[in-house]
Design an enzyme around this catalytic site. Structure first.
Site, PDB file in Angstrom:
ATOM      1  CB  CYS A  28      45.252  28.053  34.123  1.00 22.98           C
ATOM      2  SG  CYS A  28      44.273  28.804  35.430  1.00 22.98           S
ATOM      3  CG  HIS A  40      42.540  25.342  32.220  1.00 18.50           C
ATOM      4  ND1 HIS A  40      42.713  24.817  33.480  1.00 18.50           N
ATOM      5  CD2 HIS A  40      42.264  26.668  32.398  1.00 18.50           C
ATOM      6  CE1 HIS A  40      42.547  25.771  34.380  1.00 18.50           C
ATOM      7  NE2 HIS A  40      42.278  26.897  33.753  1.00 18.50           N
ATOM      8  CG  ASN A  89      40.275  27.413  37.010  1.00 19.37           C
ATOM      9  OD1 ASN A  89      41.147  26.554  37.063  1.00 19.37           O
ATOM     10  ND2 ASN A  89      40.442  28.561  36.365  1.00 19.37           N
TER      11      ASN A  89
HETATM   12  O1  UT7 Z   1      41.868  29.767  34.315  1.00 19.43           O
HETATM   13  C1  UT7 Z   1      42.180  30.703  33.313  1.00 19.43           C
HETATM   14  C2  UT7 Z   1      41.785  32.019  33.658  1.00 19.43           C
HETATM   15  N1  UT7 Z   1      40.414  32.373  33.839  1.00 19.43           N
HETATM   16  C3  UT7 Z   1      39.495  32.307  32.849  1.00 19.43           C
HETATM   17  O2  UT7 Z   1      39.669  31.711  31.825  1.00 19.43           O
HETATM   18  C4  UT7 Z   1      38.206  33.050  33.083  1.00 19.43           C
HETATM   19  C5  UT7 Z   1      37.738  33.691  31.814  1.00 19.43           C
HETATM   20  N2  UT7 Z   1      36.538  34.534  32.001  1.00 19.43           N
HETATM   21  C6  UT7 Z   1      35.337  34.044  32.345  1.00 19.43           C
HETATM   22  O3  UT7 Z   1      35.193  32.865  32.572  1.00 19.43           O
HETATM   23  C7  UT7 Z   1      34.156  35.010  32.421  1.00 19.43           C
HETATM   24  O4  UT7 Z   1      34.546  36.253  31.887  1.00 19.43           O
HETATM   25  C8  UT7 Z   1      33.621  35.195  33.866  1.00 19.43           C
HETATM   26  C9  UT7 Z   1      32.909  33.944  34.334  1.00 19.43           C
HETATM   27  C10 UT7 Z   1      34.735  35.555  34.807  1.00 19.43           C
HETATM   28  C11 UT7 Z   1      32.602  36.356  33.906  1.00 19.43           C
HETATM   29  O5  UT7 Z   1      31.552  36.119  32.994  1.00 19.43           O
HETATM   30  P1  UT7 Z   1      31.076  37.283  32.010  1.00 19.43           P
HETATM   31  O6  UT7 Z   1      29.951  36.735  31.242  1.00 19.43           O
HETATM   32  O7  UT7 Z   1      32.288  37.739  31.242  1.00 19.43           O
HETATM   33  O8  UT7 Z   1      30.519  38.376  32.984  1.00 19.43           O
HETATM   34  P2  UT7 Z   1      31.067  39.857  33.294  1.00 19.43           P
HETATM   35  O9  UT7 Z   1      32.337  39.827  34.071  1.00 19.43           O
HETATM   36  O10 UT7 Z   1      31.050  40.665  32.032  1.00 19.43           O
HETATM   37  O11 UT7 Z   1      29.921  40.405  34.240  1.00 19.43           O
HETATM   38  C12 UT7 Z   1      28.563  40.510  33.791  1.00 19.43           C
HETATM   39  C13 UT7 Z   1      27.710  40.976  34.936  1.00 19.43           C
HETATM   40  C14 UT7 Z   1      28.243  42.235  35.609  1.00 19.43           C
HETATM   41  O12 UT7 Z   1      27.147  43.013  36.019  1.00 19.43           O
HETATM   42  P3  UT7 Z   1      26.671  44.283  35.141  1.00 19.43           P
HETATM   43  O13 UT7 Z   1      27.853  45.199  35.074  1.00 19.43           O
HETATM   44  O14 UT7 Z   1      26.286  43.718  33.813  1.00 19.43           O
HETATM   45  O15 UT7 Z   1      25.534  44.811  35.929  1.00 19.43           O
HETATM   46  C15 UT7 Z   1      28.931  41.681  36.838  1.00 19.43           C
HETATM   47  O16 UT7 Z   1      28.987  42.625  37.896  1.00 19.43           O
HETATM   48  O17 UT7 Z   1      27.643  39.983  35.945  1.00 19.43           O
HETATM   49  C16 UT7 Z   1      28.032  40.536  37.208  1.00 19.43           C
HETATM   50  N3  UT7 Z   1      28.697  39.489  37.972  1.00 19.43           N
HETATM   51  C17 UT7 Z   1      28.054  38.670  38.810  1.00 19.43           C
HETATM   52  N4  UT7 Z   1      26.772  38.574  39.182  1.00 19.43           N
HETATM   53  C18 UT7 Z   1      26.445  37.624  40.067  1.00 19.43           C
HETATM   54  C19 UT7 Z   1      30.010  39.168  37.959  1.00 19.43           C
HETATM   55  N5  UT7 Z   1      30.252  38.133  38.778  1.00 19.43           N
HETATM   56  C20 UT7 Z   1      29.045  37.804  39.328  1.00 19.43           C
HETATM   57  C21 UT7 Z   1      28.639  36.817  40.252  1.00 19.43           C
HETATM   58  N6  UT7 Z   1      27.333  36.753  40.575  1.00 19.43           N
HETATM   59  N7  UT7 Z   1      29.509  35.922  40.785  1.00 19.43           N
END
Ligand code: UT7
Length: 350
Positions: A112, A277, A307
């Site tokens: 990235c 980014h 992204n």
């Molecule tokens: O390009 C550079 C590299 N990448 C980044 O910069 C990405 C950085 N990280 C992020 O953008 C965020 O951490 C994400 C968008 C990837 C995830 O968001 P989050 O608010 O950190 O969610 P999480 O991973 O903590 O997941 C929260 C909940 C989980 O369920 P439980 O355990 O709370 O029941 C996940 O299983 O959301 C669930 N979940 C989803 N639900 C529906 C994770 N992905 C999805 C999805 N749809 N696509």
């Protein structure tokens, strides 16, 4: 002498994939994706349309905007983490297919931060006096990294029932796959003796102490580097610890912006636009708030592209230039963070 951007262009594949199309593939929702990431839709490349192909669309656009031909370019830098082949990189493909003379091409892969690293490299090479004009391309085609064999063809309108096993498999990777799209951007950057315009200062950083935060298996560490079971098990899909990367992004990018401003003797308030980014709308907004800038100074387009990794900075730059948000004399700060971790910032006067 300064390095000046004299043309920019983009290469976006035609197929638009909205969030609701992804809900057919896995347990996700438009609401979750928009709330957590801001993405509404992204573009997927056609089968066989590689990052090199997308990059060439952007490159042609940038050459036209700069009123230059391949004969005017002294070197090409191609930033991607999804090259058309394991090796060689995309540089030789672009050289041959676009009909460049036998000029050097550099393939870099800072994920990235790839385009940001490319800007710094282009500026340094131009300042060294070795080259007068460089074509910098940033492109990624992520769709092959997704579990395409699990029914993803329905995102191209091929309607069919997804089996419960496919649905469950796709759901394992939903935190990652919903975020990405395919796309490319390119810039012609050249030496100029003409006053204030150009790159003022940049700083790049790497911290490899936790590469497992965002990485992909399949490489010379394993023998053979790809086994059929790896594909079946999903071991060739990137691994991301989203929250950890999120935390790094919202502190490292504002930190890098402050560093380049202070080292260049520029007040943060003098910066007209921070082009960050586009990994997550919440990250972009956090960067804006951390820097204490108004929202209009930190634009975003992740809603429409997701992204695109190496493509985000040049696509955003090109859109802001095209719609008039970038005007002559403005001070712009590019910033990015990604797998590695690599991050940094670069200041540019238009
Ligand atoms: O390009 C550079 C590299 N990448 C980044 O910069 C990405 C950085 N990280 C992020 O953008 C965020 O951490 C994400 C968008 C990837 C995830 O968001 P989050 O608010 O950190 O969610 P999480 O991973 O903590 O997941 C929260 C909940 C989980 O369920 P439980 O355990 O709370 O029941 C996940 O299983 O959301 C669930 N979940 C989803 N639900 C529906 C994770 N992905 C999805 C999805 N749809 N696509």
């Amino acid at each position: 002498m300064k390095s000046v951007i004299t043309g920019s262009g983009i290469g976006i594949p035609k197929n638009v994939v909205r969030n609701d199309m992804l809900t057919k593939l896995m347990d996700t929702s438009d609401e979750w994706i928009q709330q957590r990431s801001g993405v509404q839709e992204r573009h997927y490349a056609e089968a066989g349309q590689s990052s090199a192909d997308l990059g060439m669309l952007a490159a042609q656009d940038a050459l036209t905007a700069a009123n230059k031909t391949t004969a005017d370019i002294d070197a090409v830098i191609f930033a991607t983490m999804t090259p058309a082949y394991y090796f060689p990189g995309n540089g030789p493909i672009v050289q041959a297919k676009m009909g460049f003379p036998e000029i050097p091409t550099f393939d870099i892969r800072q994920q990235c931060s790839g385009f940001l690293y490319g800007l710094d490299l282009a500026d340094s090479l131009l300042k060294s006096g070795k080259f007068n004009r460089i074509l910098l391309i940033g492109a990624d085609s992520h769709t092959p990294l997704m579990p395409w064999h699990r029914g993803w063809e329905i995102t191209f309108g091929h309607d069919r029932e997804i089996t419960p096993e496919e649905y469950e498999f796709n759901t394992r990777f939903r935190h990652l796959t919903v975020l990405f799209g395919d796309g490319a951007g390119a810039m012609v950057i050249e030496r100029s003796e003409n006053g204030e315009r150009g790159f003022l200062h940049s700083r790049l950083f790497t911290n490899g102490s936790n590469i497992e935060a965002l990485y992909m298996k399949g490489g010379s560490r394993t023998r053979p580097w790809i086994e059929p079971e790896q594909l079946v098990n999903g071991d060739l899909i990137p691994i991301m610890e989203g929250r950890g990367v999120f935390k790094e992004a919202v502190s490292r990018m504002p930190g890098a912006v402050r560093t380049v401003c202070s080292e260049a003797g520029v007040q943060l308030e003098e910066v007209d636009l921070v082009l960050s980014h586009q990994a997550n709308l919440r990250i972009v907004e956090a960067v804006q708030k951390q820097l204490g800038l108004p929202p209009e100074k930190v634009p975003h387009n992740i809603e429409r592209y997701g992204n695109t990794t190496s493509g985000t900075l040049p696509i955003l730059f090109h859109e802001c230039l095209t719609d008039g948000r970038i005007q002559p004399g403005m001070l712009i700060c590019f910033t990015a963070l990604g797998s590695g971790l690599h991050w940094g910032a670069a200041l540019y006067r238009t």
